[in-house]
Design a protein around this motif. Structure first.
Motif, short mmCIF file in Angstrom:
data_model
loop_
_atom_site.label_atom_id
_atom_site.label_comp_id
_atom_site.label_asym_id
_atom_site.label_seq_id
_atom_site.Cartn_x
_atom_site.Cartn_y
_atom_site.Cartn_z
N TRP A 84 0.91 -1.36 -0.04
CA TRP A 84 -0.11 0.09 -0.08
C TRP A 84 0.82 1.36 0.06
CZ3 TRP A 84 -5.33 0.25 -0.47
CH2 TRP A 84 -5.86 -0.90 -0.48
N GLU A 85 0.27 2.49 -0.42
CA GLU A 85 1.02 3.59 -0.52
C GLU A 85 0.32 4.71 0.17
OE1 GLU A 85 2.89 6.68 -3.62
OE2 GLU A 85 1.58 5.21 -4.26
N ALA A 86 0.57 5.55 1.02
CA ALA A 86 0.03 6.83 1.72
C ALA A 86 0.48 8.09 1.72
CB ALA A 86 -0.21 6.13 3.21
N HIS A 87 -0.29 9.13 1.74
CA HIS A 87 0.31 10.09 1.56
C HIS A 87 -0.37 11.09 2.61
CE1 HIS A 87 2.63 9.86 -2.26
NE2 HIS A 87 1.89 9.10 -2.55
N PRO A 88 0.03 10.94 4.01
CA PRO A 88 -0.79 11.49 4.82
C PRO A 88 -0.60 13.00 5.00
CG PRO A 88 1.23 10.35 5.79
CD PRO A 88 1.19 10.13 4.51
N ARG B 264 -4.65 -0.55 -18.65
CA ARG B 264 -5.66 -0.44 -17.61
C ARG B 264 -5.33 -0.70 -16.39
NH1 ARG B 264 -9.42 -5.62 -18.29
NH2 ARG B 264 -9.17 -5.87 -16.09
N MET B 265 -6.11 -0.24 -15.40
CA MET B 265 -5.88 -0.64 -13.92
C MET B 265 -7.20 -0.42 -13.13
SD MET B 265 -4.35 2.81 -12.44
CE MET B 265 -5.12 4.58 -12.53
N ASP B 266 -6.85 -1.22 -12.16
CA ASP B 266 -8.12 -1.28 -10.98
C ASP B 266 -7.31 -0.19 -10.21
OD1 ASP B 266 -9.91 -2.80 -12.26
OD2 ASP B 266 -8.74 -4.68 -11.43
N PHE B 267 -8.13 0.81 -9.68
CA PHE B 267 -7.49 1.80 -8.64
C PHE B 267 -8.25 1.77 -7.32
CE2 PHE B 267 -6.68 6.07 -6.71
CZ PHE B 267 -5.24 5.98 -6.83
N LEU B 268 -7.77 1.50 -6.21
CA LEU B 268 -8.47 1.36 -4.95
C LEU B 268 -8.18 2.43 -4.21
CD1 LEU B 268 -7.77 -2.55 -4.21
CD2 LEU B 268 -9.70 -1.54 -5.42
N LEU B 269 -9.02 3.14 -3.82
CA LEU B 269 -8.90 4.36 -2.84
C LEU B 269 -9.65 4.17 -1.60
CD1 LEU B 269 -7.76 7.15 -2.52
CD2 LEU B 269 -9.93 7.82 -3.63
N GLU B 270 -8.72 4.24 -0.51
CA GLU B 270 -9.46 4.01 0.85
C GLU B 270 -9.44 5.20 1.62
OE1 GLU B 270 -8.01 1.03 4.19
OE2 GLU B 270 -8.52 0.06 2.41
#
Length: 84
Positions: free
Chosen positions: A62-66, A78-84
């Protein structure tokens, strides 16, 4: 990079967009990310980093940018992009 007006290509060069309306090219070396994380690129000041990444498969983490934002653009494929 010797001449900031010379053409360049991603992913060899990223661009820092500063609050003073400057676009500064930054050569991408093996030490780029460690230097950025260590604060060695702080003389650039606040702004935005424009970068280019190429991936051929799934990410295994996972990647995060707090403390910041990220814009993702897909140029081909193409891609599946999951945003949480």
């Amino acid at each position: 990079m010797s001449d900031p007006r010379a053409p360049f290509r991603f992913p060899d060069t990223f661009v820092h967009l500063g609050h003073d309306d400057r676009a500064v090219p930054i050569e991408v070396t093996e030490s780029f990310w460690p230097d950025l994380i260590a604060g060695k690129l702080d003389p650039l000041g606040p702004g935005r980093l424009v970068s280019f990444m190429e991936f051929q498969g799934d990410w295994d983490s996972w990647e995060a940018h707090p403390a910041g934002e990220e814009l993702v653009c897909l140029f081909s494929g193409r891609m599946d992009f999951l945003l949480e």
